[in-house]
Write a protein that holds these residues in place. Structure first.
Motif, PDB file in Angstrom:
ATOM      1  N   UNK A  14      39.757 -48.117  53.898  1.00  0.00           N
ATOM      2  CA  UNK A  14      39.316 -47.150  52.907  1.00  0.00           C
ATOM      3  C   UNK A  14      38.288 -47.715  51.946  1.00  0.00           C
ATOM      4  N   UNK A  15      38.230 -49.053  51.847  1.00  0.00           N
ATOM      5  CA  UNK A  15      37.367 -49.672  50.846  1.00  0.00           C
ATOM      6  C   UNK A  15      35.901 -49.386  51.128  1.00  0.00           C
ATOM      7  N   UNK A  16      35.146 -48.994  50.109  1.00  0.00           N
ATOM      8  CA  UNK A  16      33.723 -48.724  50.299  1.00  0.00           C
ATOM      9  C   UNK A  16      32.927 -50.014  50.351  1.00  0.00           C
ATOM     10  N   UNK A  17      31.641 -49.903  50.698  1.00  0.00           N
ATOM     11  CA  UNK A  17      30.755 -51.057  50.653  1.00  0.00           C
ATOM     12  C   UNK A  17      30.281 -51.472  52.022  1.00  0.00           C
ATOM     13  N   UNK A  18      29.430 -52.486  52.046  1.00  0.00           N
ATOM     14  CA  UNK A  18      28.841 -52.955  53.292  1.00  0.00           C
ATOM     15  C   UNK A  18      29.848 -53.780  54.083  1.00  0.00           C
ATOM     16  N   UNK A  19      29.596 -53.848  55.364  1.00  0.00           N
ATOM     17  CA  UNK A  19      30.388 -54.753  56.204  1.00  0.00           C
ATOM     18  C   UNK A  19      31.704 -54.189  56.665  1.00  0.00           C
ATOM     19  N   UNK A  20      32.002 -52.920  56.333  1.00  0.00           N
ATOM     20  CA  UNK A  20      33.285 -52.369  56.711  1.00  0.00           C
ATOM     21  C   UNK A  20      33.515 -52.350  58.202  1.00  0.00           C
ATOM     22  N   UNK A  21      32.454 -52.099  58.979  1.00  0.00           N
ATOM     23  CA  UNK A  21      32.625 -51.990  60.420  1.00  0.00           C
ATOM     24  C   UNK A  21      32.955 -53.318  61.082  1.00  0.00           C
ATOM     25  N   UNK A  22      32.763 -54.421  60.360  1.00  0.00           N
ATOM     26  CA  UNK A  22      33.049 -55.728  60.950  1.00  0.00           C
ATOM     27  C   UNK A  22      34.426 -56.241  60.548  1.00  0.00           C
ATOM     28  N   UNK A  23      35.189 -55.434  59.818  1.00  0.00           N
ATOM     29  CA  UNK A  23      36.508 -55.879  59.388  1.00  0.00           C
ATOM     30  C   UNK A  23      37.392 -56.169  60.588  1.00  0.00           C
ATOM     31  N   UNK A  24      38.168 -57.264  60.552  1.00  0.00           N
ATOM     32  CA  UNK A  24      39.074 -57.556  61.664  1.00  0.00           C
ATOM     33  C   UNK A  24      40.218 -56.566  61.756  1.00  0.00           C
ATOM     34  N   UNK A  25      40.346 -55.663  60.782  1.00  0.00           N
ATOM     35  CA  UNK A  25      41.422 -54.692  60.794  1.00  0.00           C
ATOM     36  C   UNK A  25      40.951 -53.332  61.278  1.00  0.00           C
ATOM     37  N   UNK A  26      39.729 -53.258  61.783  1.00  0.00           N
ATOM     38  CA  UNK A  26      39.202 -52.012  62.309  1.00  0.00           C
ATOM     39  C   UNK A  26      39.116 -52.066  63.828  1.00  0.00           C
ATOM     40  N   UNK A  27      38.900 -50.889  64.418  1.00  0.00           N
ATOM     41  CA  UNK A  27      38.677 -50.790  65.861  1.00  0.00           C
ATOM     42  C   UNK A  27      39.829 -51.366  66.678  1.00  0.00           C
ATOM     43  N   UNK A  28      41.050 -51.262  66.128  1.00  0.00           N
ATOM     44  CA  UNK A  28      42.239 -51.633  66.883  1.00  0.00           C
ATOM     45  C   UNK A  28      42.541 -53.111  66.921  1.00  0.00           C
ATOM     46  N   UNK A  29      41.802 -53.945  66.219  1.00  0.00           N
ATOM     47  CA  UNK A  29      42.067 -55.384  66.214  1.00  0.00           C
ATOM     48  C   UNK A  29      43.025 -55.681  65.078  1.00  0.00           C
ATOM     49  N   UNK A  30      44.321 -55.570  65.350  1.00  0.00           N
ATOM     50  CA  UNK A  30      45.327 -55.674  64.307  1.00  0.00           C
ATOM     51  C   UNK A  30      45.947 -57.061  64.283  1.00  0.00           C
ATOM     52  N   UNK A  31      45.925 -57.707  63.165  1.00  0.00           N
ATOM     53  CA  UNK A  31      46.668 -58.934  62.987  1.00  0.00           C
ATOM     54  C   UNK A  31      45.981 -60.175  63.513  1.00  0.00           C
ATOM     55  N   UNK A  32      46.641 -61.305  63.281  1.00  0.00           N
ATOM     56  CA  UNK A  32      46.099 -62.600  63.650  1.00  0.00           C
ATOM     57  C   UNK A  32      46.423 -62.941  65.111  1.00  0.00           C
ATOM     58  N   UNK A  33      45.583 -63.765  65.690  1.00  0.00           N
ATOM     59  CA  UNK A  33      45.781 -64.208  67.072  1.00  0.00           C
ATOM     60  C   UNK A  33      47.124 -64.929  67.193  1.00  0.00           C
ATOM     61  N   UNK A  34      47.860 -64.589  68.235  1.00  0.00           N
ATOM     62  CA  UNK A  34      49.177 -65.171  68.443  1.00  0.00           C
ATOM     63  C   UNK A  34      50.304 -64.262  68.024  1.00  0.00           C
ATOM     64  N   UNK A  35      49.994 -63.256  67.204  1.00  0.00           N
ATOM     65  CA  UNK A  35      51.019 -62.338  66.698  1.00  0.00           C
ATOM     66  C   UNK A  35      50.883 -60.920  67.263  1.00  0.00           C
TER      67      UNK A  35
END
Length: 268
Positions: A112-133
């Motif tokens: 929900x946070x506004x601003x640049x770079x949102x599309x590169x967030x690791x929490x978008x596009x189904x990439x949930x959580x850290x590797x290994x979990x």
């Protein structure tokens, strides 16, 4: 929308949930403010050089407290609260090593946070959580679910009992040529009948072997490949609590009932 979501997350109050005190977005800087926890993150505590390793009673206490908090998120509301970003870095410890989950609702806040770079967030596009979990089903169906949380919690349990990190198993334990995650490693040990080798050396032979065996079984019940075969967090919490009967890990919080989203498999 961000303020409303932060307010919703900030209202989640439970002894095993770290309270979100504030959320700040300034251009591309995003900050979450939590209450300070004296002992730090579980991920850091388990790999501090020169420190005595956590004893079994402390590890079990951490596991029960963390399970109690996550079970409340899953089963304390008519609409489950899914964490979606579980890891040992999201488990903070107070001065008594009582566990408190942080990052609850982080994924929605970042989205929900506004601003640049949102599309590169690791929490978008189904990439949930850290590797290994991340649960294996997320590779083909990247949707946050309670059973995805359960899988990640099982990995945290394996970290507690083995002392290894989720993403990479290191040292002599890994064996020559081994490359894989902690889950890969314990599954390999189980297949070869050597699951006892996954237990941290400081925990062996101290009179707690039967408790540790039950603990490992619960962890495996969380990381089953098929989501339907995994325990619910209701069952995980009560199973861990039963191991800790007679220890200082089984206190009840009657004001935080686990009343929703249970099924027949939760009956023990």
């Amino acid at each position: 929308a961000v303020r409303a979501e932060r307010g919703r997350v900030g209202q989640l109050r439970h002894p095993n949930i770290g309270p979100l005190l504030g959320f700040c977005v300034v251009e591309d800087v995003r900050l979450l403010v939590y209450k300070h926890m004296e002992s730090g993150a579980l991920s850091s505590v388990m790999k501090e050089p020169g420190e005595a390793p956590l004893d079994w009673a402390t590890r079990l206490r951490i596991a029960v407290g963390a399970a109690r908090g996550l079970a409340w998120l899953h089963h304390g509301f008519q609409v489950p609260q899914i964490h979606q970003n579980l890891s040992s870095s999201a488990v903070l410890l107070d001065e008594d090593y009582e566990a408190r989950f942080t990052d609850v609702g982080l994924t929605r806040l970042v989205r929900m946070a506004p601003g640049e770079g949102g599309d590169t967030s690791p929490f978008l596009n189904g990439d949930f959580g850290e590797y290994g979990y991340v649960a294996p089903e997320c590779a083909s169906n990247p949707v946050a679910t309670m059973k995805g949380d359960v899988y990640a919690f099982g990995v945290i349990l394996l970290e507690l009992v083995s002392g290894q990190e989720a993403a990479t198993v290191t040292g002599d334990a890994a064996g020559e040529g081994f490359k894989g995650t902690l889950v890969d490693w314990v599954n390999q040990l189980k297949a070869s009948g050597r699951i006892g080798d996954a237990v941290h050396k400081s925990l062996r032979g101290n009179g707690h072997d039967s408790e540790i065996d039950e603990f490992v079984k619960i962890a495996f019940a969380c990381i089953m490949v098929h989501p339907r075969e995994r325990f619910s967090m209701y069952r995980v919490y009560h199973s861990l609590k039963s191991i800790g009967q007679g220890r200082d890990v089984s206190e009840q919080f009657d004001e935080f009932p686990l009343a929703y989203n249970k099924d027949e498999s939760d009956t023990m």
